[in-house]
Design a protein around this motif. Structure first.
Motif, PDB file in Angstrom:
ATOM      1  N   LEU A  66       7.514   3.357   0.455  1.00  0.00           N
ATOM      2  CA  LEU A  66       7.130   4.109   1.724  1.00  0.00           C
ATOM      3  C   LEU A  66       5.503   4.152   1.825  1.00  0.00           C
ATOM      4  O   LEU A  66       5.124   5.066   1.550  1.00  0.00           O
ATOM      5  CB  LEU A  66       7.546   5.404   1.410  1.00  0.00           C
ATOM      6  N   ARG A  67       4.994   3.059   2.251  1.00  0.00           N
ATOM      7  CA  ARG A  67       3.555   2.922   2.181  1.00  0.00           C
ATOM      8  C   ARG A  67       3.218   2.282   3.356  1.00  0.00           C
ATOM      9  O   ARG A  67       4.043   1.601   3.997  1.00  0.00           O
ATOM     10  CB  ARG A  67       3.084   2.257   1.202  1.00  0.00           C
ATOM     11  N   SER A  68       1.986   2.485   3.872  1.00  0.00           N
ATOM     12  CA  SER A  68       1.581   1.387   5.019  1.00  0.00           C
ATOM     13  C   SER A  68       1.688   0.058   4.711  1.00  0.00           C
ATOM     14  O   SER A  68       1.391  -0.253   3.553  1.00  0.00           O
ATOM     15  CB  SER A  68       0.162   1.745   5.397  1.00  0.00           C
ATOM     16  N   GLY A  69       2.442  -0.785   5.382  1.00  0.00           N
ATOM     17  CA  GLY A  69       2.590  -2.066   5.355  1.00  0.00           C
ATOM     18  C   GLY A  69       4.002  -2.435   4.534  1.00  0.00           C
ATOM     19  O   GLY A  69       4.487  -3.484   4.245  1.00  0.00           O
ATOM     20  N   GLY A 100      10.088  -1.686   9.034  1.00  0.00           N
ATOM     21  CA  GLY A 100       8.914  -1.697   8.265  1.00  0.00           C
ATOM     22  C   GLY A 100       7.810  -0.906   9.046  1.00  0.00           C
ATOM     23  O   GLY A 100       8.169  -0.411  10.169  1.00  0.00           O
ATOM     24  N   PHE A 101       6.664  -0.723   8.192  1.00  0.00           N
ATOM     25  CA  PHE A 101       5.769   0.164   8.646  1.00  0.00           C
ATOM     26  C   PHE A 101       4.344  -0.644   8.747  1.00  0.00           C
ATOM     27  O   PHE A 101       4.048  -1.037   7.780  1.00  0.00           O
ATOM     28  CB  PHE A 101       5.482   1.500   7.929  1.00  0.00           C
ATOM     29  N   GLY A 102       3.955  -0.515  10.074  1.00  0.00           N
ATOM     30  CA  GLY A 102       2.447  -1.414   9.988  1.00  0.00           C
ATOM     31  C   GLY A 102       1.158  -0.974   9.038  1.00  0.00           C
ATOM     32  O   GLY A 102       1.361  -0.053   8.360  1.00  0.00           O
ATOM     33  N   ARG A 103       0.062  -1.403   9.246  1.00  0.00           N
ATOM     34  CA  ARG A 103      -1.034  -1.387   8.412  1.00  0.00           C
ATOM     35  C   ARG A 103      -1.646   0.240   8.558  1.00  0.00           C
ATOM     36  O   ARG A 103      -1.841   0.729   7.490  1.00  0.00           O
ATOM     37  CB  ARG A 103      -2.152  -2.150   8.718  1.00  0.00           C
ATOM     38  N   ASP A 104      -1.534   0.729   9.626  1.00  0.00           N
ATOM     39  CA  ASP A 104      -2.333   2.091   9.885  1.00  0.00           C
ATOM     40  C   ASP A 104      -1.146   3.015  10.223  1.00  0.00           C
ATOM     41  O   ASP A 104      -1.386   4.154  10.544  1.00  0.00           O
ATOM     42  CB  ASP A 104      -2.979   1.723  11.239  1.00  0.00           C
ATOM     43  N   SER A 128       2.813   6.976   2.895  1.00  0.00           N
ATOM     44  CA  SER A 128       1.455   7.131   2.382  1.00  0.00           C
ATOM     45  C   SER A 128       0.694   6.243   3.005  1.00  0.00           C
ATOM     46  O   SER A 128       0.927   4.905   3.164  1.00  0.00           O
ATOM     47  CB  SER A 128       1.563   7.061   1.007  1.00  0.00           C
ATOM     48  N   GLY A 129      -0.600   6.721   3.476  1.00  0.00           N
ATOM     49  CA  GLY A 129      -1.750   5.821   3.989  1.00  0.00           C
ATOM     50  C   GLY A 129      -2.239   5.309   2.772  1.00  0.00           C
ATOM     51  O   GLY A 129      -2.294   5.543   1.650  1.00  0.00           O
ATOM     52  N   ARG A 130      -3.077   3.950   3.214  1.00  0.00           N
ATOM     53  CA  ARG A 130      -4.131   3.309   2.004  1.00  0.00           C
ATOM     54  C   ARG A 130      -5.271   3.190   2.573  1.00  0.00           C
ATOM     55  O   ARG A 130      -5.728   3.373   3.748  1.00  0.00           O
ATOM     56  CB  ARG A 130      -3.053   1.919   1.915  1.00  0.00           C
ATOM     57  N   ASP A 131      -6.133   2.954   1.567  1.00  0.00           N
ATOM     58  CA  ASP A 131      -7.502   2.674   1.792  1.00  0.00           C
ATOM     59  C   ASP A 131      -7.911   1.042   1.533  1.00  0.00           C
ATOM     60  O   ASP A 131      -7.140   0.424   0.689  1.00  0.00           O
ATOM     61  CB  ASP A 131      -8.516   3.359   0.872  1.00  0.00           C
ATOM     62  N   SER A 193      -7.169  -5.758   4.537  1.00  0.00           N
ATOM     63  CA  SER A 193      -8.523  -5.716   4.084  1.00  0.00           C
ATOM     64  C   SER A 193      -9.540  -5.963   5.677  1.00  0.00           C
ATOM     65  O   SER A 193      -8.911  -6.735   6.441  1.00  0.00           O
ATOM     66  CB  SER A 193      -9.230  -6.740   2.936  1.00  0.00           C
ATOM     67  N   GLN A 194     -10.438  -5.280   6.084  1.00  0.00           N
ATOM     68  CA  GLN A 194     -11.379  -5.688   7.256  1.00  0.00           C
ATOM     69  C   GLN A 194     -12.092  -6.821   6.900  1.00  0.00           C
ATOM     70  O   GLN A 194     -12.841  -6.989   5.945  1.00  0.00           O
ATOM     71  CB  GLN A 194     -12.159  -4.387   7.490  1.00  0.00           C
ATOM     72  N   ARG A 195     -11.844  -7.802   7.860  1.00  0.00           N
ATOM     73  CA  ARG A 195     -12.491  -9.090   7.905  1.00  0.00           C
ATOM     74  C   ARG A 195     -13.728  -9.140   8.441  1.00  0.00           C
ATOM     75  O   ARG A 195     -14.006  -8.682   9.485  1.00  0.00           O
ATOM     76  CB  ARG A 195     -11.835 -10.154   8.333  1.00  0.00           C
ATOM     77  N   ILE A 196     -14.743  -9.626   7.712  1.00  0.00           N
ATOM     78  CA  ILE A 196     -16.274  -9.733   8.409  1.00  0.00           C
ATOM     79  C   ILE A 196     -16.535 -11.183   8.275  1.00  0.00           C
ATOM     80  O   ILE A 196     -16.841 -11.795   6.897  1.00  0.00           O
ATOM     81  CB  ILE A 196     -17.293  -8.861   7.673  1.00  0.00           C
ATOM     82  N   PHE A 197     -16.463 -11.985   9.294  1.00  0.00           N
ATOM     83  CA  PHE A 197     -16.838 -13.713   9.202  1.00  0.00           C
ATOM     84  C   PHE A 197     -18.280 -13.727   9.525  1.00  0.00           C
ATOM     85  O   PHE A 197     -18.645 -13.282  10.594  1.00  0.00           O
ATOM     86  CB  PHE A 197     -15.913 -14.206  10.271  1.00  0.00           C
ATOM     87  N   ASN A 198     -19.011 -14.412   8.588  1.00  0.00           N
ATOM     88  CA  ASN A 198     -20.530 -14.469   8.722  1.00  0.00           C
ATOM     89  C   ASN A 198     -21.264 -13.565   9.671  1.00  0.00           C
ATOM     90  O   ASN A 198     -22.115 -13.439  10.415  1.00  0.00           O
ATOM     91  CB  ASN A 198     -20.408 -15.721   9.930  1.00  0.00           C
TER      92      ASN A 198
END
Length: 309
Positions: A66-69, A100-104, A128-131, A193-198
């Motif tokens: 019972l968590r995001s994702g 199921g439950f999405g990321r947010d 439960s939300g997640r960081d 995880s938040q992706r930051i490409f270049n």
């Protein structure tokens, strides 16, 4: 103890030592098949260390995170109707339901069960939300970070193919098999995880990355049927999507070689592809994903609660 696919029926804790509450109604007479019109009083059944995470309801028995994702599998009467919030869920001939439950997604989610005899139950699932971590990835080919107009047109067509593949909703029940890892290697990226490409922020990462040399075998974690097999998509390179039933699909990207094609029925553990470094990558790895319809789920959480012993 009741059994679920040969295993004890547990409404699993999200992480070891964590706690959550399951809220269940007392049965009430059925006056409508619309869950929004149910008239229910609630009583709380706490899930904590004293009862080892076990829970049961006359309406349904659940297992998962019972968590995001999180992926959740339930068992009820085959003739029952089930809704998640206002969305009707398909119940298999064996009485199983999966969602199921999405990321947010977080907070209270309502699961309603109505039996054929008119008895109704409502479960308030506290998600439960997640960081999530920031995942900085440098050295990616710049053309895959800021594609030109022609490449953007290509990516839109490819995204439509992927979207259509994930709309499949067969009656397979392969997702009930104990889950196995699709490949051996180092975990190099995680879900959410938040992706930051270049240096450029992009969409979150929705898979579990397994780093291994090009040519490392990829095996099917569940049995299923291939619904997409593309050797060279712009972002994901070699890409497979497999249907496991009732909206559950798994995706494998950045593949070097595919060993199955659309329409193939495959068995759990079958060699379906090889790890590669195709698409938007900096090195060879498998990006493994699990979806319920278009909800992106966390493979690591699925492994935590459904992995073969």
């Amino acid at each position: 103890m009741p059994k679920f696919g040969g295993q004890p029926l547990l409404l699993a804790l999200a992480t070891l030592g964590s706690m959550f509450a399951l809220v269940a109604t007392q049965p009430v007479a059925a006056s409508s098949t619309n869950p929004a019109e149910l008239n229910s009083s609630h009583a709380v059944l706490a899930i904590n260390d004293s009862n080892k995470g076990q829970a049961s309801s006359k309406g349904i028995q659940l297992r998962g995170a019972l968590r995001s994702g999180g992926l959740i599998i339930g068992k009820t009467q085959p003739t029952s109707q089930v809704w998640l919030n206002q969305q009707a869920l398909s119940v298999s001939n064996s009485g199983h339901v999966v969602f199921g439950f999405g990321r947010d997604t977080n907070g209270s989610q309502t699961l309603t069960v109505q039996h054929a005899n008119g008895e109704q139950h409502v479960l308030e699932l506290q998600i439960s939300g997640r960081d999530y971590a920031i995942d900085r990835v440098d050295g990616v080919p710049q053309r895959t970070v800021t594609p030109n107009p022609e490449q953007q047109q290509r990516t839109r067509k490819e995204a439509e193919k992927v979207w259509l593949a994930r709309t499949v909703n067969s009656t397979r029940e392969d997702y009930l098999q104990p889950l196995i890892m699709p490949a051996q290697g180092r975990i190099s990226g995680v879900y959410g995880s938040q992706r930051i490409f270049n240096g450029t922020p992009r969409n979150p990462h929705y898979g579990l990355d397994i780093a291994a040399p090009t040519g490392t075998p990829v095996q099917a974690p569940w049995s299923g049927k291939v619904v997409l097999a593309e050797p060279d998509l712009f972002y994901s390179g070699g890409t497979l999507i497999i249907d496991h039933g009732f909206g559950i699909t798994s995706t494998y990207i950045h593949l070097n070689q595919l060993h199955v094609k659309v329409g193939d029925s495959i068995e759990q553990g079958q060699h379906i592809a090889d790890i590669g470094a195709t698409g938007r990558v900096t090195g060879p790895h498998l990006d493994w994903r699990i979806n319920w319809g278009h909800e992106r789920l966390d493979p690591a959480l699925a492994l935590e609660h459904f992995q073969a012993e």
